[in-house]
Design an enzyme around this catalytic site. Structure first.
Site, mmCIF file in Angstrom:
data_model
loop_
_atom_site.group_PDB
_atom_site.id
_atom_site.type_symbol
_atom_site.label_atom_id
_atom_site.label_comp_id
_atom_site.label_asym_id
_atom_site.label_seq_id
_atom_site.Cartn_x
_atom_site.Cartn_y
_atom_site.Cartn_z
ATOM 1 N N GLU A 128 9.434 -2.844 -2.338
ATOM 2 C CA GLU A 128 9.181 -4.156 -2.972
ATOM 3 C C GLU A 128 10.184 -4.496 -4.080
ATOM 4 O O GLU A 128 9.826 -5.118 -5.082
ATOM 5 C CB GLU A 128 7.738 -4.253 -3.494
ATOM 6 C CG GLU A 128 6.727 -4.352 -2.366
ATOM 7 C CD GLU A 128 5.484 -5.146 -2.717
ATOM 8 O OE1 GLU A 128 5.553 -6.031 -3.588
ATOM 9 O OE2 GLU A 128 4.453 -4.890 -2.097
ATOM 10 N N HIS A 138 1.127 -0.298 -8.178
ATOM 11 C CA HIS A 138 0.947 0.986 -7.501
ATOM 12 C C HIS A 138 1.310 2.094 -8.488
ATOM 13 O O HIS A 138 2.086 1.865 -9.420
ATOM 14 C CB HIS A 138 1.883 1.104 -6.294
ATOM 15 C CG HIS A 138 1.442 0.316 -5.107
ATOM 16 N ND1 HIS A 138 1.137 0.892 -3.909
ATOM 17 C CD2 HIS A 138 1.258 -1.017 -4.930
ATOM 18 C CE1 HIS A 138 0.788 -0.055 -3.040
ATOM 19 N NE2 HIS A 138 0.862 -1.221 -3.644
#
Lengths: 440, 440
Positions: free
Chosen positions: B49, B272
């Site tokens: 990402e 995360h």
């Protein structure tokens, strides 16, 4: 004559030109191809442009006894057109779809809808593992002004990457297909030099076929000779490549092409000629399979590869420049569409702006113009998205090429500092692969 | 303590949640990530990402001395989001873009635009060759009714195919990334069993991190805990996998995750948690690298793999059924749009049909209805094309799975007929790979 240490392998490749409703005499030609294959019983059959699954299934039925193993590669909208039949069991299959393959709005050419790919099947030929590849690259519609060249170069780059990285551990590598590239074209040189694959036509001991190995000949009744311009007689764009390994040496005993007409038939098998190579595999007593991905290259070959990859990089950069320009045009068109829409809305809201207070904006014109603006905006958006994807793919390939050139130049330097040949790849290194300084 | 035969390798993986304009505190978080990486000096850093190239370049500048080698994988419209930094030289890079990855009209989810892929870099760690993979699979938006499950299963299938086929010849294989799958999910089991990769969390001698190894925890301020339902505390969807070879044995000495908050910082690195594995590589005196693509599987493992692939095939068939239904709906909508257009043209041509001779079709309505019909037709066409591509990709994966199940069952039969373990893969076979009956 074959002894217990040698095996003969016959490989067949043909672009079948199987476009439903468009390709002439398709069904009769498939019947002829099926008869040829079941009679000749080649070990490996690699077909391209089998666009219809029905045609593949028809061939599969016909060849069920001669070629009990087969795989059909699906991709894109119509399919990849790739199919393989084999007398030896197929162990595994994998497909890599090229990241670039023309433009969807060039629907009459159809390449984008085909989802061009390279398919791999792993065959077990006795105790041998053969990695067999079949591919079909983007067509060349105009050699003088080939707007698809960057796409084809990227496809050739991805093809060699795929073969190099997946063929490791195999005893034998075979690649067949319609590359849509001449033998001395950039993509063909890139493929050959980086993978170490040998071209059946140049390596064969015996050749029987069309002049200069042409596979797309002017005499073919399905071809318009003007399409071949500036080549009068034909071109060679279909290939069977091969290479052995530490365990198996491979020699091309003979290569043949069909010669246009087929005895007792009114037309040839396809608009391309078929290729058939007879490979002689010889057991090598020493060594192992393709244990490393890089071919063992000498300094001269390395330097040649650096030049070729640099040339490919330049071509990709040209493609990048064109794609950027196209994306800019799409963005500008979108902005114009938006401006037109805003202008229309302004006129409708304040009629005196353009038409005078007593003349309201005619409704029909308002809707028609509005629809046109939306159509422009939507199309420009789709094109912008598509060109962005094209740009990313081109940039990605260029990045990989830059990395490869750097890596190759480093290896060249190793040569110049008098290190022994293939120091990275020597099997003896595997005895003691650690030379990292342990941390702390 | 490390001796000359052993090397310690530290691997870091993090989903950076780097969506421009949308991800909160993106720039500050990248600055924190950069600081962590340059301080910790992991050997290999695998990021997901990293959607903006600018952010990648910022990190690259910051890490230029600690991690001089890097690669950014470009794909799709926005990019693949994958990046890797390394202390060891990157020798080669290759990208495989998954054939399925959600739907372009689900623009708010953005997966399709991301061009999800698996990236591979080949590192030279001394004389060792390490194949390092980084990936990010399609997100799971609703576990109860996960309409993307077939896409994610196909991605997991392609991921294991890519790793199996390209990692041959390597001394060490590492995979890091956000799989968006729980440890016992079908895709994770498929990946683990078919490649023989080991999960750092389950294999580690020492673990320090969030409860149960969660990498997406409810406490994270960037997460809406409702998104995690039905899991209250968190889920484990980020992984570091590894495996050795005949030349190198690998042990996971320790695995740690970040634990939400960062000392002296107001927020964590991402939505995360980051993973860090410490791998101990030990030189094996005998054997070679991964010379064959298949892991050496015992009969029990083979049977388990057959079950898993069969389960995956069932899931893909469900996906096929849904895609067929969607394509049918698109076709029906297109036909309705065409019927509406023809009806409108008929009414306009023969006004007495519906409106009476004295009432001509109002122009504005005519154009508006016509534009609507064209919009329906065009959208239906685009959707039909897209669903056909989805169908082809699902069918292709299913074909490959069927082939794999057949091949595995054949090997199982070989076991039952009392052949020695791994008869196909034994290195000794390589001494005499020929057992084909020579022709004629």
């Amino acid at each position: 004559m074959a002894d217990s240490n040698s095996v003969r392998l016959r490989v067949f490749s043909l672009n079948c030109w199987g476009i439903r409703y468009l390709s002439k005499h398709r069904l009769q030609r498939y019947a002829m191809i099926g008869e040829l294959l079941s009679k000749e019983q080649h070990d490996i059959v690699l077909l391209q442009e089998v666009w219809s699954e029905k045609d593949f299934l028809g061939l599969k039925r016909k060849l069920s006894s001669s070629h009990p193993h087969s795989h059909y590669f699906r991709s894109g909208v119509i399919g990849s057109g790739l199919a393989t039949f084999s007398r030896h069991s197929i162990h595994d299959a994998f497909l890599y779809r090229y990241s670039l393959n023309g433009y969807p709005y060039m629907a009459h050419q159809g390449d984008w809808f085909g989802g061009k790919s390279v398919g791999m099947v792993i065959l077990k030929i006795g105790r041998l593992t053969a990695h067999v590849y079949v591919t079909h690259l983007h067509a060349e519609y105009c050699r003088e002004k080939d707007s698809y060249l960057p796409h084809r170069v990227v496809q050739a780059w991805e093809l060699q990457q795929f073969i190099r990285h997946t063929s490791c551990g195999s005893d034998l590598v075979i690649l067949g297909g319609d590359l849509n590239m001449h033998p001395q074209d950039l993509g063909t040189r890139l493929l050959r030099t980086s993978t170490g694959l040998l071209d059946g036509y140049t390596e064969t001991a015996k050749f029987d076929g069309c002049e200069d190995g042409f596979t797309h000949v002017a005499d073919n009744p399905f071809i318009n000779p003007k399409e071949l311009y500036p080549f009068d007689k034909g071109i060679r764009i279909d290939y069977i490549f091969y290479k052995g390994s530490g365990t198996v040496s491979v020699r091309c005993e003979s290569l043949s092409t069909t010669k246009g007409s087929v005895p007792n038939q009114p037309f040839p098998y396809s608009d391309h000629e078929a290729l058939c190579a007879e490979l002689q595999l010889q057991n090598q007593t020493a060594g192992g399979g393709n244990t490393r991905k890089e071919p063992d290259l000498a300094a001269g070959k390395l330097a040649e590869l650096v030049d070729i990859v640099t040339e490919a990089r330049t071509e990709v950069k040209v493609g990048l420049h064109c794609a950027e320009r196209r994306r800019y045009t799409a963005a500008r068109t979108g902005v114009m569409g938006l401006a037109l829409l805003l202008l229309e809305l302004a006129i409708a809201a304040v009629p005196c702006l353009a038409l005078g207070a007593d003349q309201p904006f005619p409704r029909a014109s308002f809707y028609l113009l509005g629809a046109l603006c939306f159509a422009i905006l939507f199309s420009a958006f789709l094109l912008y998205v598509f060109y962005t994807m094209e740009l990313k793919a081109l940039q990605g390939a260029e990045d990989q090429m830059r990395l490869a050139v750097g890596s190759l130049q480093e290896r060249l330097k190793e040569f110049s500092t008098a290190q022994p040949l293939n120091s990275i790849c020597r099997p003896s290194d595997r005895q003691d692969p650690f030379c990292l300084e342990p941390k702390e």
